[in-house]
Design a protein around this motif. Structure first.
Motif, PDB file in Angstrom:
ATOM      1  N   GLY A  17       0.808  -0.950  -0.354  1.00 39.94           N
ATOM      2  CA  GLY A  17       0.071  -0.270  -0.428  1.00 39.94           C
ATOM      3  C   GLY A  17       0.888   1.237   0.057  1.00 39.94           C
ATOM      4  N   ILE A  50      -2.170   5.109   2.391  1.00 41.26           N
ATOM      5  CA  ILE A  50      -2.244   3.163   3.344  1.00 41.26           C
ATOM      6  C   ILE A  50      -0.365   3.491   3.747  1.00 41.26           C
ATOM      7  N   ALA A  63      -6.099  -2.847   6.542  1.00 41.42           N
ATOM      8  CA  ALA A  63      -5.409  -1.362   6.180  1.00 41.42           C
ATOM      9  C   ALA A  63      -5.845  -0.393   7.289  1.00 41.42           C
ATOM     10  N   GLY A  65      -5.200   4.489   6.709  1.00 44.34           N
ATOM     11  CA  GLY A  65      -3.690   5.294   6.625  1.00 44.34           C
ATOM     12  C   GLY A  65      -4.018   6.745   7.423  1.00 44.34           C
TER      13      GLY A  65
END
Length: 273
Positions: A17, A50, A63, A65
């Protein structure tokens, strides 16, 4: 674009990512053949980059961010597709995941009240970690088993837990720096990366700076040890060099990297690949 995080799922599958430009804010790519070919599995979804990917099993992954306004993502098909799960709160800025299994995990980031939250149900609900954990921005987690682990905070605070992240003790204060990664290779030996590079050999009680073998001020970005003796570090904005150790991190030396792009992250399937 810039790759900022990765996780190897099995002998052939890896998910990466990062940040892409031209309007594609947060991106995730997946390879099933050891990195020879890649498929895009996420474009944007509101996340500006990410910063962490964690797969506790071959099918279940998470995941997040940092600037995603509290958005967290989950996959139940090995990273082929992603959907949004509930965040601790709208204003939370998640930066890093660590999951002990498919259901139990931690998310670290920044909040006005708490920096660390824990889930017992795969991200459906979260509860704040208050036991000794300050609301500071969490950079990274590093665990050596299901109970014992460390966290590094923005600026250099080192914390340790022995009960799966329910309670933390401030162990050490590094000099102020923009740290990027933490890695433990044994119960006692660990590393923290920033512009400076630190090692502990006593389970985080004390840390000492490791001398750089290259000139200039560059951020050490990522670290991986395919064995307990062999390790590598990537250096931001230093295009043709990685640094390597063959003695468990006691000494490091530069090696050539045959690419015109700067290496930011790295991961090994085994000692050689």
């Amino acid at each position: 674009g810039k790759i900022t995080t990765k996780d190897i799922i099995d002998d052939n599958t890896i998910v990466i990512g990062g940040i892409s430009y031209n309007g594609m804010q947060g991106t995730i790519y997946r390879s099933e053949d050891g990195g020879d070919n890649w498929e895009n599995s996420l474009n944007g979804n509101g996340a500006f980059g990410i910063t962490s990917i964690c797969f506790p099993s071959s099918e279940i992954g998470y995941a997040c961010g940092t600037y995603s306004e509290g958005r967290l993502l989950k996959s139940i098909d090995g990273g082929i597709s992603w959907f949004e799960i509930d965040s601790p709160n709208y204003y939370y800025k998640p930066n890093v995941f660590y999951f002990f299994n498919e259901q139990v995990g931690l998310v670290g980031g920044e909040d006005d009240d708490y920096g660390c939250y824990k889930t017992f149900d795969g991200g459906t609900t979260w509860h704040e970690i208050t036991g000794g954990f300050p609301p500071n921005y969490v950079i990274d987690f590093a665990f050596v088993d299901d109970s014992t682990g460390w966290a590094v905070l923005y600026g250099g605070g080192i914390l340790k837990t022995t009960d799966q992240g329910e309670n933390w003790e401030i162990y050490y204060e590094l000099v102020f720096d923009s740290y990027s990664r933490m890695k433990f290779i044994t119960d006692s030996i660990g590393f923290v990366l920033g512009q400076k590079f630190y090692e502990t050999i006593d389970a985080g009680l004390t840390w000492y700076e490791i001398a750089k073998e290259y000139s200039g001020s560059y951020d050490n970005m990522d670290i991986d040890f395919p064995t307990t003796q062999i390790g590598y570090i990537t250096i931001e904005d230093y295009e043709t060099t990685l640094i390597k150790t063959i003695d468990g991190g006691e000494t490091w030396f530069p090696i050539d990297f045959p690419c015109t792009a700067t290496a930011t992250t790295l991961a090994f399937f085994n000692e050689d690949e």
